[in-house]
Design a protein around this motif. Structure first.
Motif, PDB file in Angstrom:
ATOM      1  N   HIS A  41       0.829  -1.204   0.000  1.00  0.00           N
ATOM      2  CA  HIS A  41       0.000   0.000   0.000  1.00  0.00           C
ATOM      3  C   HIS A  41       0.869   1.262   0.000  1.00  0.00           C
ATOM      4  O   HIS A  41       0.551   2.242  -0.686  1.00  0.00           O
ATOM      5  CB  HIS A  41      -0.964   0.010   1.190  1.00  0.00           C
ATOM      6  N   ARG A  84       0.881   3.980  -2.983  1.00  0.00           N
ATOM      7  CA  ARG A  84       0.595   5.390  -2.707  1.00  0.00           C
ATOM      8  C   ARG A  84       1.695   6.276  -3.276  1.00  0.00           C
ATOM      9  O   ARG A  84       1.419   7.284  -3.930  1.00  0.00           O
ATOM     10  CB  ARG A  84       0.457   5.623  -1.197  1.00  0.00           C
ATOM     11  N   ASN A 132       1.355   6.402  -6.995  1.00  0.00           N
ATOM     12  CA  ASN A 132       0.225   7.259  -7.367  1.00  0.00           C
ATOM     13  C   ASN A 132       0.588   8.734  -7.241  1.00  0.00           C
ATOM     14  O   ASN A 132       0.197   9.546  -8.085  1.00  0.00           O
ATOM     15  CB  ASN A 132      -0.998   6.941  -6.520  1.00  0.00           C
ATOM     16  N   GLU A 133       1.331   9.099  -6.208  1.00  0.00           N
ATOM     17  CA  GLU A 133       1.753  10.490  -6.045  1.00  0.00           C
ATOM     18  C   GLU A 133       2.684  10.905  -7.183  1.00  0.00           C
ATOM     19  O   GLU A 133       2.551  12.004  -7.730  1.00  0.00           O
ATOM     20  CB  GLU A 133       2.449  10.687  -4.694  1.00  0.00           C
TER      21      GLU A 133
END
Length: 122
Positions: free
Chosen positions: A50, A54, A57-58
């Protein structure tokens, strides 16, 4: 990536055999090619997964913003080039008109037929 035994590409006979062998051919049965994995990751790996997702994705969001800025800059450059092209066309038209008027005036000039004879001295 491994496929279960007998599973082939969608629409192949191997995939149809799996569905037929299970005894259900209704549309509510999950496709043999898109089954949920039976493996459950330990909690420590789930957290890492996760966290990495994340971060990715950033980074993708930053890339998206950067590409948007690049697109806007390219559009502005295109508009500026269009403006300069129109201005250059006006200058070119004026220069052509002026050149034409100069040629016309030279043709009408009285001095066009004036020749100096070097042999004759007054």
């Amino acid at each position: 990536m491994c496929q279960p035994a007998g599973a082939g590409p969608p629409g192949s006979s191997a995939g149809q055999q799996d569905v037929e062998a299970s005894g259900s051919s209704s549309s509510s049965a999950p496709s043999p090619h898109y089954r949920d994995p039976d493996i459950k990751l330990p909690a420590q790996y789930e957290l890492k997964l996760h966290t990495e997702t994340r971060k990715q994705n950033e980074l993708l969001d930053q890339i998206h913003v950067g590409l948007g800025d690049l697109l806007n800059g390219a559009k502005q450059i295109g508009e500026e080039i269009g403006t300069q092209t129109r201005a250059l066309d006006k200058v070119q038209n004026r220069a052509e008109n002026t050149t034409g008027r100069i040629h016309e005036m030279n043709n009408k000039s009285q001095l066009r037929d004036f020749k100096v004879d070097k042999d004759k001295n007054p």
